[in-house]
Design an enzyme around this catalytic site. Structure first.
Site, mmCIF file in Angstrom:
data_model
loop_
_atom_site.group_PDB
_atom_site.id
_atom_site.type_symbol
_atom_site.label_atom_id
_atom_site.label_comp_id
_atom_site.label_asym_id
_atom_site.label_seq_id
_atom_site.Cartn_x
_atom_site.Cartn_y
_atom_site.Cartn_z
ATOM 1 N N THR A 34 -83.089 -29.459 33.393
ATOM 2 C CA THR A 34 -81.967 -30.451 33.215
ATOM 3 C C THR A 34 -80.380 -28.813 33.649
ATOM 4 O O THR A 34 -81.493 -28.276 32.616
ATOM 5 C CB THR A 34 -81.853 -30.990 31.706
ATOM 6 N N GLY A 35 -79.389 -29.576 33.215
ATOM 7 C CA GLY A 35 -78.475 -28.433 33.477
ATOM 8 C C GLY A 35 -78.794 -27.525 34.526
ATOM 9 O O GLY A 35 -78.257 -26.200 34.617
ATOM 10 N N ALA A 36 -78.881 -27.786 36.038
ATOM 11 C CA ALA A 36 -79.178 -27.448 36.672
ATOM 12 C C ALA A 36 -78.638 -26.683 38.044
ATOM 13 O O ALA A 36 -78.605 -25.344 38.681
ATOM 14 C CB ALA A 36 -80.671 -27.937 37.710
ATOM 15 N N SER A 37 -77.584 -26.988 37.659
ATOM 16 C CA SER A 37 -76.680 -26.751 38.665
ATOM 17 C C SER A 37 -75.677 -25.494 38.238
ATOM 18 O O SER A 37 -74.910 -25.095 39.636
ATOM 19 C CB SER A 37 -75.288 -27.630 39.217
ATOM 20 N N GLY A 39 -75.612 -21.432 35.784
ATOM 21 C CA GLY A 39 -75.838 -20.307 35.283
ATOM 22 C C GLY A 39 -77.570 -20.518 35.080
ATOM 23 O O GLY A 39 -78.436 -20.362 35.950
ATOM 24 N N ILE A 40 -77.910 -20.401 33.724
ATOM 25 C CA ILE A 40 -79.532 -20.136 33.445
ATOM 26 C C ILE A 40 -79.892 -21.355 34.681
ATOM 27 O O ILE A 40 -81.104 -20.932 35.178
ATOM 28 C CB ILE A 40 -79.548 -20.391 32.384
ATOM 29 N N GLY A 41 -79.784 -22.771 34.945
ATOM 30 C CA GLY A 41 -80.260 -23.533 35.113
ATOM 31 C C GLY A 41 -80.667 -23.228 36.750
ATOM 32 O O GLY A 41 -81.759 -23.220 37.249
ATOM 33 N N TYR A 180 -71.644 -27.405 17.610
ATOM 34 C CA TYR A 180 -72.538 -26.784 18.353
ATOM 35 C C TYR A 180 -74.054 -26.447 17.437
ATOM 36 O O TYR A 180 -74.861 -26.715 17.766
ATOM 37 C CB TYR A 180 -72.009 -25.720 19.002
#
Length: 286
Positions: A34-37, A39-41, A180
């Site tokens: 998830t969050g793959a588009s 940065g880290i992903g 956060y």
């Protein structure tokens, strides 16, 4: 600038994994990120592209996902993408339907990386409850829902869950980060509570407590520009090591002494924060 780079090398030593070991750990497996588009992903997806597994990339930005898919497929990767705002239950449900439709629901490794960061003082948030709801929805509710759906398959496959957490949850809270830190801490506690149950059924559980990472998520906070930060590629290497070793936890080497200081110096820390905020408020004439 050079001093910052030296400090970064000291605080965040480089980690390199053997590509053959990574391929052995990934080959023939289904990995959902998830969050793959960005940065880290994105770095994780790129690093796994030639490892022999099937990648399911989930993020909100469809154009970026499709461009990444094309790039990785040119390198021989098997890639599926699904664009979804995981804060919305209907879109999360659509993701599960997609996985079932293409027989991808039996995930071997879940990398829970999607997250939302926000910095806003409480007196600037009195009419912004939606900030707290949105942050909790993505950082806590979405990964809980995803894991509840995927746990049966992960048990069958003796798989692994990797939670991309933050060192903030281990240290003394800081003003302005209520939304956060509360949301990240909530999921960290949930995951730690269920981990013994999951491990008893053969699922490896990895909590990775990353420091500040130089991604677009940190960009809105101007104060971070001059602070030392880990690079996304470094974070990806740590994730790869966790996959290979099925390791339980990662945190930077200096986190434990920082935790001790958080306990011993809680009062002075809270006093200094309050004094600094009062000084800023007085300067604005509040």
């Amino acid at each position: 600038m050079e001093k910052k780079k030296i400090l970064e090398r000291f605080l965040f030593p480089s980690v390199k994994v053997d590509q053959n070991d990574l391929s052995k750990a990934i080959s023939g497996k289904i990995v959902l990120i998830t969050g793959a588009s960005y940065g880290i992903g994105e770095c994780v997806a790129s690093g796994l592209a030639s490892a022999g597994g099937t990648l399911i990339l989930v993020a909100r930005t469809e154009d970026k996902l499709l461009a990444l898919k094309k790039e990785l497929e040119q390198r021989g990767a098997v890639v599926h993408t699904f664009s979804a705002d995981l804060r919305k239950e209907e879109e999360l449900g659509a993701l599960f339907e997609y996985l079932q439709r293409y027989s991808l629901e039996k995930v071997d490794i879940l990398i829970s990386n999607a997250g939302k960061s926000i910095h806003r003082l409480v007196y600037d948030s009195l009419d912004r409850f939606h900030d707290f709801k949105r942050t909790m929805a993505l950082n806590y509710e979405a990964p809980v829902q995803m894991m509840l759906k995927l746990i049966p398959a992960l048990e069958e496959k003796k798989g692994q869950i990797i939670n991309i957490s933050a060192i903030n949850v281990l240290l003394a809270p800081a003003s302005g980060w209520a939304a956060y830190q509360a949301s990240k801490t909530a999921f960290d506690q949930w995951f730690r509570c269920v981990s013994p149950e999951l491990k008893a059924r053969g699922i490896a559980c990895s909590s990775l407590y990353f420091p500040l990472v130089r991604t677009r998520m940190m960009a809105p906070t101007a104060a971070y520009n001059d602070m030392p930060a880990m690079q996304p590629g470094q974070a990806a290497q740590i994730i790869f090591r966790a996959i290979i070793n099925r390791s339980r936890i990662y945190s930077p080497w200096w986190v434990f002494p920082a935790q001790v200081c958080s306990v011993l110096f809680r009062r002075p820390w809270e006093y200094l924060m309050a004094a600094n905020l009062k000084k800023k408020s007085d300067a604005k004439g509040h």
